[in-house]
Design a protein around this motif. Structure first.
Motif, PDB file in Angstrom:
ATOM      1  N   VAL A  54       0.864  -1.181   0.000  1.00 16.16           N
ATOM      2  CA  VAL A  54       0.000   0.000   0.000  1.00 16.16           C
ATOM      3  C   VAL A  54       0.898   1.227   0.000  1.00 16.16           C
ATOM      4  O   VAL A  54       1.832   1.320   0.808  1.00 16.16           O
ATOM      5  N   TYR A 139      -5.039  -3.322  -8.905  1.00 17.15           N
ATOM      6  CA  TYR A 139      -4.839  -2.300  -7.889  1.00 17.15           C
ATOM      7  C   TYR A 139      -6.179  -1.895  -7.302  1.00 17.15           C
ATOM      8  O   TYR A 139      -7.223  -2.053  -7.923  1.00 17.15           O
ATOM      9  N   LYS A 147      -4.881   6.252  -0.756  1.00 12.62           N
ATOM     10  CA  LYS A 147      -4.176   4.977  -0.562  1.00 12.62           C
ATOM     11  C   LYS A 147      -4.342   4.126  -1.817  1.00 12.62           C
ATOM     12  O   LYS A 147      -5.452   3.945  -2.321  1.00 12.62           O
ATOM     13  N   LYS A 149      -3.344   0.357  -3.288  1.00  9.16           N
ATOM     14  CA  LYS A 149      -2.809  -0.977  -3.029  1.00  9.16           C
ATOM     15  C   LYS A 149      -2.491  -1.618  -4.367  1.00  9.16           C
ATOM     16  O   LYS A 149      -3.358  -1.735  -5.234  1.00  9.16           O
TER      17      LYS A 149
END
Length: 167
Positions: A54, A139, A147, A149
């Motif tokens: 992340v 993603y 954020k 990831k």
């Protein structure tokens, strides 16, 4: 071949900074055992990219879609790239076709480092940089928090910039 060694890194930096070596197109790269193992495993298809991480990105990111699939265009702050490199090392560039090319005097990488070290120019780093490309299988992006990831990812363009940030 052995574990990464700061003394070897220092000697390589000195060797690569030598004008005679630069003029003759000679350069050294530290291929420690963990890098060699990771490159071998990658070539054999035994090692996936980095499974997941992340990172904090700009909240003004936008998605693009095309025949390639979908992507996210955003800005990543330098400390995030440094954190990734410190955590994963050269494995971060598993799918990159070339590694760090050194920072010999007069080289592009030396100029990148000089920009970062210059108080007047460092604010222009974002504008001077041609960007970083990260590939991943998937993603998850949370626009509210910024954020991002990344799943099974690697930096495929941006090795020089990322490593220069750590120098």
């Amino acid at each position: 071949c052995g574990p990464r060694d700061e003394n070897i890194d220092k000697r390589i930096r000195i060797y690569n900074a030598n004008t005679e070596n630069e003029e003759r197109g000679r350069m050294a790269v530290h291929c420690d055992i963990s890098l060699l193992e990771s490159l071998y495993d990658e070539a054999r298809g035994r090692r996936p990219r980095i499974p997941a991480v992340v990172i904090q990105v700009d909240a003004c990111a936008f998605e693009v879609e095309g025949t390639f699939g979908k992507g996210l265009v955003t800005s990543i702050c330098a400390p995030e790239l440094v954190r990734l490199y410190n955590e994963f090392g050269d494995r971060l560039f598993a799918r990159n076709v070339r590694g760090w090319l050194g920072a010999r005097k007069g080289s592009v990488n030396a100029a990148i480092i000089a920009t970062l070290e210059d108080e007047k120019e460092s604010g222009n780093f974002w504008a001077y940089n041609n960007g970083i490309t990260i590939v991943c299988d998937a993603y998850d992006y949370d626009k509210a928090t910024g954020k991002l990831k990344l799943h099974n990812f690697s930096i495929v363009n941006g090795c020089q910039t990322t490593v220069a940030l750590t120098k």
